[in-house]
Design a protein around this motif. Sequence first.
Motif, short mmCIF file in Angstrom:
data_model
loop_
_atom_site.label_atom_id
_atom_site.label_comp_id
_atom_site.label_asym_id
_atom_site.label_seq_id
_atom_site.Cartn_x
_atom_site.Cartn_y
_atom_site.Cartn_z
N SER A 116 5.40 -3.73 -3.42
CA SER A 116 4.94 -3.08 -4.66
C SER A 116 3.42 -3.04 -4.71
CB SER A 116 5.47 -3.83 -5.90
OG SER A 116 6.86 -3.81 -5.92
N GLN A 168 8.74 0.01 -9.78
CA GLN A 168 9.95 -0.78 -9.52
C GLN A 168 10.77 -0.92 -10.80
OE1 GLN A 168 9.17 -4.35 -7.34
NE2 GLN A 168 11.25 -5.09 -7.46
N ASP A 217 9.14 2.94 -5.57
CA ASP A 217 9.37 1.50 -5.46
C ASP A 217 10.80 1.21 -5.90
OD1 ASP A 217 9.02 -1.18 -5.15
OD2 ASP A 217 7.26 -1.33 -6.46
#
Length: 250
Positions: free
Chosen positions: A46, A87, A164
């Motif tokens: 990330s 993410q 992500d």
Amino acid sequence: MSHHLVDFIDVSYSYLDGNKAIENLNARIHHGEAVGIVGANGAGKSTMLKLLVGILMPEQGEIRLGDLPVTKKTLSIVRQTVGFTFQDPEDQLFNITVYDDVAFGPRNYGLDEKEVEKRVVSALQTVGIEHLMHRAPYKLSGGEKRAVSIATVLSMEPNVLAMDEPTAALDPKSRRRLIELLQGFKHTKLIATHDLDLVMELCSRTIVLKDGRIEYDGPTAEIMKNTLLLEQCGLEQPLMLQGCPICRQK
Ligand SMILES: Nc1ncnc2c1ncn2[C@@H]1O[C@H](COP(=O)(O)OP(=O)(O)OP(=O)(O)O)[C@@H](O)[C@H]1O
Ligand SMILES: [Mg+2]
């Protein structure tokens, strides 16, 4: 298309608490390449993508999109060029309706409302969630939020996709739709993920990170056969290469 080149040049990054998350990272990604970025929890995936889109700035080294260095001054062009999905989709969604979230990028470019609407509808159709258009993003399920976050990026029609964990929380049908969508996206793709089967299907090149450093950068087919290196990096072979446990019992 040199302006679509993505270059990480000796990049290091430490978080404020001194945690060194990326160390001396070098990688050149050419236009049209699909690159899987894999590694155990905390490996730096990330952080690498956040550096690419200038959410974080390197303490050492440089990131370039072709001739364009990623700096505070170039951020608006960087964000138009690279579509980044977080993410956690909740970091991406902050408007009152799904429509407004997906319209946010195109409106920021100053496009007229008709063109904005065209892009929003097309992006929502692509990820199969037109029916959620008027819903509040924060009231959606995890997978629905993920789909909206992907649509917010597609509506910007970027030249590079940096995603992500794009398949996390997606049901099998939505995951398949996303894979097909990404297969159809002919520009550059960087995909940080624990879904090694996705990497096998989509990415000819894989970068394996371990403790912020590149442990492997090369053909996906090679690394996925290297069970020792995968294990050393906290990974397992993709399920599609593991054979069927039921068949093996016979
Ligand atoms: N905001 C933060 N402050 C301090 N350290 C952080 C922060 N975010 C991440 N880190 C640390 O930086 C390192 C890399 O984290 P990063 O989130 O990039 O890993 P990752 O590979 O994406 O992991 P995951 O698979 O769990 O998503 C880890 O050691 C992590 O603890
Ligand atoms: Mg991560």
